[in-house]
Design a protein around this motif. Structure first.
Motif, mmCIF file in Angstrom:
data_model
loop_
_atom_site.group_PDB
_atom_site.id
_atom_site.type_symbol
_atom_site.label_atom_id
_atom_site.label_comp_id
_atom_site.label_asym_id
_atom_site.label_seq_id
_atom_site.Cartn_x
_atom_site.Cartn_y
_atom_site.Cartn_z
ATOM 1 N N LYS A 79 0.545 10.858 4.733
ATOM 2 C CA LYS A 79 0.577 11.742 5.737
ATOM 3 C C LYS A 79 -0.724 12.181 5.805
ATOM 4 N N HIS A 80 -1.101 12.848 7.176
ATOM 5 C CA HIS A 80 -2.211 13.511 7.832
ATOM 6 C C HIS A 80 -3.464 12.132 7.623
ATOM 7 N N MET B 230 7.686 10.168 15.218
ATOM 8 C CA MET B 230 7.237 9.690 13.869
ATOM 9 C C MET B 230 5.819 10.197 13.878
ATOM 10 N N ASP B 231 5.113 9.838 14.695
ATOM 11 C CA ASP B 231 3.469 10.233 14.863
ATOM 12 C C ASP B 231 3.276 11.712 14.601
ATOM 13 N N ARG B 232 4.107 12.668 15.299
ATOM 14 C CA ARG B 232 3.946 13.947 14.934
ATOM 15 C C ARG B 232 4.002 14.259 13.300
ATOM 16 N N THR B 233 5.146 13.570 12.959
ATOM 17 C CA THR B 233 5.414 13.760 11.576
ATOM 18 C C THR B 233 4.144 13.132 10.788
ATOM 19 N N LEU B 234 3.773 12.162 10.907
ATOM 20 C CA LEU B 234 2.824 11.668 10.053
ATOM 21 C C LEU B 234 1.467 12.338 10.218
ATOM 22 N N LEU B 235 1.080 12.792 11.361
ATOM 23 C CA LEU B 235 -0.373 13.248 11.518
ATOM 24 C C LEU B 235 -0.140 14.956 11.667
ATOM 25 N N GLY B 236 1.062 15.544 11.590
ATOM 26 C CA GLY B 236 1.229 16.863 11.826
ATOM 27 C C GLY B 236 1.053 17.546 13.074
ATOM 28 N N GLY B 237 1.294 16.736 14.277
ATOM 29 C CA GLY B 237 1.429 17.437 15.627
ATOM 30 C C GLY B 237 0.982 16.204 16.467
ATOM 31 N N THR B 238 0.803 16.979 17.732
ATOM 32 C CA THR B 238 0.229 15.838 18.747
ATOM 33 C C THR B 238 -1.128 15.728 18.779
ATOM 34 N N PRO B 239 -1.653 14.912 19.620
ATOM 35 C CA PRO B 239 -3.062 14.665 19.777
ATOM 36 C C PRO B 239 -3.716 16.068 20.268
ATOM 37 N N GLU B 240 -3.084 16.667 21.198
ATOM 38 C CA GLU B 240 -3.661 18.066 21.557
ATOM 39 C C GLU B 240 -3.760 18.975 20.428
ATOM 40 N N GLU B 241 -2.523 19.234 19.314
ATOM 41 C CA GLU B 241 -2.504 20.078 18.256
ATOM 42 C C GLU B 241 -3.454 19.889 17.326
ATOM 43 N N VAL B 242 -3.811 18.423 16.928
ATOM 44 C CA VAL B 242 -4.488 17.970 15.536
ATOM 45 C C VAL B 242 -5.329 17.002 16.229
ATOM 46 N N ILE C 50 -5.719 6.085 4.031
ATOM 47 C CA ILE C 50 -5.007 5.890 2.761
ATOM 48 C C ILE C 50 -4.616 4.579 2.390
ATOM 49 N N GLU C 51 -3.955 3.907 3.164
ATOM 50 C CA GLU C 51 -3.571 2.428 3.048
ATOM 51 C C GLU C 51 -4.738 1.645 2.893
ATOM 52 N N LEU C 52 -5.783 1.879 3.585
ATOM 53 C CA LEU C 52 -6.871 0.947 3.714
ATOM 54 C C LEU C 52 -7.757 1.240 2.073
ATOM 55 N N GLU C 53 -7.642 2.435 1.540
ATOM 56 C CA GLU C 53 -8.093 2.743 0.172
ATOM 57 C C GLU C 53 -7.423 1.702 -0.659
ATOM 58 N N ASP C 54 -5.974 1.391 -0.762
ATOM 59 C CA ASP C 54 -5.308 0.592 -1.473
ATOM 60 C C ASP C 54 -5.737 -0.798 -1.134
ATOM 61 N N ILE C 55 -5.744 -1.118 0.290
ATOM 62 C CA ILE C 55 -6.235 -2.619 0.435
ATOM 63 C C ILE C 55 -7.583 -2.852 -0.063
ATOM 64 N N GLU C 56 -8.474 -1.925 -0.237
ATOM 65 C CA GLU C 56 -9.810 -2.038 -0.573
ATOM 66 C C GLU C 56 -9.721 -2.432 -2.096
ATOM 67 N N TYR D 260 0.801 -1.133 -0.074
ATOM 68 C CA TYR D 260 -0.149 -0.073 0.050
ATOM 69 C C TYR D 260 0.793 1.288 0.061
ATOM 70 N N ARG D 261 0.276 2.369 -0.425
ATOM 71 C CA ARG D 261 0.941 3.556 -0.030
ATOM 72 C C ARG D 261 1.542 3.808 1.293
ATOM 73 N N GLY D 262 2.607 4.198 1.339
ATOM 74 C CA GLY D 262 3.334 4.209 2.484
ATOM 75 C C GLY D 262 4.566 3.063 2.602
ATOM 76 N N SER D 263 4.454 2.196 1.818
ATOM 77 C CA SER D 263 5.371 1.095 1.577
ATOM 78 C C SER D 263 6.625 1.595 0.965
ATOM 79 N N THR D 264 7.567 1.083 1.295
ATOM 80 C CA THR D 264 8.921 1.316 0.744
ATOM 81 C C THR D 264 9.154 0.677 -0.742
ATOM 82 N N GLY D 265 10.249 1.077 -1.418
ATOM 83 C CA GLY D 265 10.321 0.361 -2.807
ATOM 84 C C GLY D 265 9.754 0.738 -3.797
#
Length: 606
Positions: free
Chosen positions: A432-433, A510-522, A438-444, A417-422
């Motif tokens: 991201k975000h 890594m989670d801050r990068t993927l989601l754009g912040g902390t749980p309190e921020e986003v 997004i991954e589940l769209e590809d799996i579907e 799925y999107r997110g995979s390397t290679g």
């Protein structure tokens, strides 16, 4: 309906061991690491005792000795360049939080390798050729990342500290330069590089992120193995994929190799520094090349079709590599011919080969690997086995888990799925975000192909995976409740907010990068990507296994999810085991797979 599972599948009359169990029990070995200045001395990992542990190997005498012996196993070890000592990481029950210990190669008592450094999560290690110098990376929730120079008989000296994640890249051949990877710009997916002296003063910087405006990463591949040589081999993403280049950190000169190969390319030095051993990965398979730095010639090193999961060039010019395919178990081979290290005992049965499938999806063509029982015709009960990471990929390599499902009559589909390397930087960075969704769209999209192609029975579809694959399993059961008949999640993220607060510091970054912040921020992004948000929509029976000491997918957030399932009377089973993010004990792994197969047998329609 809820059930806590003990995992006791023993008892009764003796039975003949099935092939799926033999694949887990058969002794196997990793690619041996060898000492730079004593190449006859090697270190490898094996499950020969039933638990994955470190082993030393003196090639000149043939002697092998078990180095570590812990209830939950040990795989993190480094052989010193002089071959005199072995460093290994000592955590508690798989929680990845601990200290480095050292023991002589020839045997003896273990000792604290870097006295004065408190326990931490590891953030890289580089050992000097003088036999007394080490660069030790540490990560803690309180301090972020710190890097220390540790010399025998002297207190460790801190040479780097930052709140964001970082790590030790390499120590130069003469010990005068230290390469670091860091994410001071706040993007944990794309590192910048800094080279410092042993006192911590900076020598050179390289940052392709341009302060975060460009999402381009760099990685350290290693200093040239020559005294006084200031060339550093690095990986870059400037053309939308991973490629190597040589950076002279003294002059600033960058020598771009510009290899004409599709897919991702990595490399390491030949022992004399005259050439590079190039590893090329493309569309779930890999191959090796030798690249001469003088005449810039690229020469293919013959390897069978499949996956090379590790390779090293020896001083005599030969190359040793760990190879497997979906149909054939792993083996350590040499270009000199023959098997390098063949563990005694039972041999693993093979499995069926994979078929390549390409499916049009919302973000581009999706690559999936399909295995089906030999001679079977669809529609079949089908397992979608989702890989972890997410920055990883499934390949044409041997995997005992999917092979076990095939043995029991299931087709197995694995989706990159999107997110995979290679498949290029854009594919890896696409999630991201809208993480998970997004991954589940590809799996579907691949699920729809599996049904319309006649492979899969839509009434018998299992969604399963471990780690990030376990997360996608729980998220898929809640956001696509009509799509799946059964869910089996191992060490998953289940409650994203609680997971963030309880997990190790590097994963928070890594989670801050993927989601754009902390749980309190986003908070809206964490909610949209959390399986807990959709738990009341789950209709399929769910099996969850979890390590009670897991620092990556901690147990509390899984219990929160399980409590919600129990409150609404949903059919579920939970298996908790005394380890961390998975287990290195063969019996434990077999117990878990047995429980998963039995869960499917009891709950999947006939």
């Amino acid at each position: 309906m809820s059930e806590d599972v003990s995992g006791d599948t023993s008892g009764g009359a003796p039975r003949e061991m099935p092939d799926w169990e033999k694949r887990f029990r058969a002794p196997r070995v990793s690619l041996p690491d060898w000492a730079q200045d004593a190449p006859h001395r090697s270190l490898f990992v094996s499950n020969a005792t039933g638990t994955y542990e470190l082993y030393s190997w003196d090639r000149s005498t043939g002697e092998q000795h078990q180095v570590t012996n812990r209830p939950n196993g040990t795989t993190d070890g480094v052989l010193s360049p002089d071959g005199a000592g072995i460093w290994w990481f000592d955590d508690k029950d798989g929680d990845e939080f601990g200290v480095w210990r050292r023991r002589p190669f020839s045997g003896g008592e273990d000792e604290l390798a870097a006295p004065g450094l408190d326990p931490s999560y590891p953030a890289g290690l580089a050992l000097g050729r003088d036999g007394r110098t080490a660069v030790v990376g540490r990560s803690t929730d309180e301090e972020g990342t710190t890097i220390h120079l540790a010399r025998t008989g002297e207190p460790p000296v801190e040479i780097y500290r930052h709140r964001e994640s970082a790590g030790v890249g390499d120590l130069s051949h003469d010990g005068s330069l230290i390469a670091l990877e860091h994410t001071e710009h706040g993007d944990a997916m794309h590192s910048a590089l800094r080279v410092v002296r042993p006192d911590g003063t900076a020598v050179a910087e390289l940052d392709d992120t341009e302060g975060g405006t460009k999402e381009l990463g760099l990685e350290v591949l290693g200093f040239a193995p020559v005294d006084g040589d200031t060339r550093l081999l690095i990986g870059h993403q400037r053309r939308g994929r991973w490629e190597p280049l040589v950076w002279d950190v003294a002059t600033g000169e960058q020598s771009d190799l510009a290899l004409d190969l599709p897919g991702d390319v990595s490399a390491e030095w030949y022992p004399d520094g005259s050439a590079l051993l190039v590893a090329h990965g493309f569309e779930a398979r890999s191959e090796l090349y030798r690249y001469d730095l003088t005449d810039r010639a690229l020469e293919r090193i013959p390897t069978p079709p499949g996956t090379v999961s590790g390779a090293t060039a020896r001083p005599d010019g030969t190359v040793e590599y760990l190879w497997s395919s979906a149909a054939e178990p792993p083996v350590v081979r040499s270009t000199a011919g023959g098997v390098v290290l063949d563990p005694p005992g039972m041999k693993s049965p093979g499995s069926v080969p994979v078929e390549d499938v390409w499916v049009d999806g919302p973000g581009g063509r999706i690559h999936a690997l399909v295995q089906r029982p030999a001679g079977a015709e669809g529609p079949l009960p089908t397992v979608f086995d989702i890989h972890g990471g997410p920055t990883w990929h499934d390949s044409d390599s041997f995997a005992a888990g999917p092979a076990a499902w095939v043995d029991h009559g299931y087709a197995v589909v694995r989706v990159n799925y999107r997110g995979s390397t290679g498949y290029g930087r854009a594919w890896t960075d696409a999630l991201k975000h809208r993480v998970g969704l997004i991954e589940l769209e590809d799996i579907e999209a691949v699920r729809q192909w599996a049904i319309t192609s006649g492979l899969a029975d839509p009434a018998r579809l299992i969604l399963t995976g471990g780690s990030w694959g376990g997360y996608l399993t729980l998220l898929g059961l809640g956001t696509q409740p009509e799509a799946w008949t059964l869910g089996i999640a191992a060490v998953p993220v289940a409650d994203y907010v609680t997971a963030y607060h309880d997990e190790m510091e590097a994963l928070k970054a890594m989670d801050r990068t993927l989601l754009g912040g902390t749980p309190e921020e986003v908070p809206e992004r964490f909610a949209a990507s959390s399986p807990l948000t959709y738990v009341d929509e789950v209709r399929a029976p769910v099996h969850i296994s979890a390590g009670v000491n897991d620092p990556r997918c901690p147990i509390r957030q899984i219990e929160n999810y399980v409590d919600r399932l129990a409150a609404r009377g949903a059919v579920h089973e939970v298996y908790r085991y005394d380890a961390g993010h998975g287990s290195l004990v063969v019996d434990e792994r077999i117990r878990q797979v047995g429980l998963e197969l039995d869960f499917a047998r009891r709950h999947l329609p006939r």
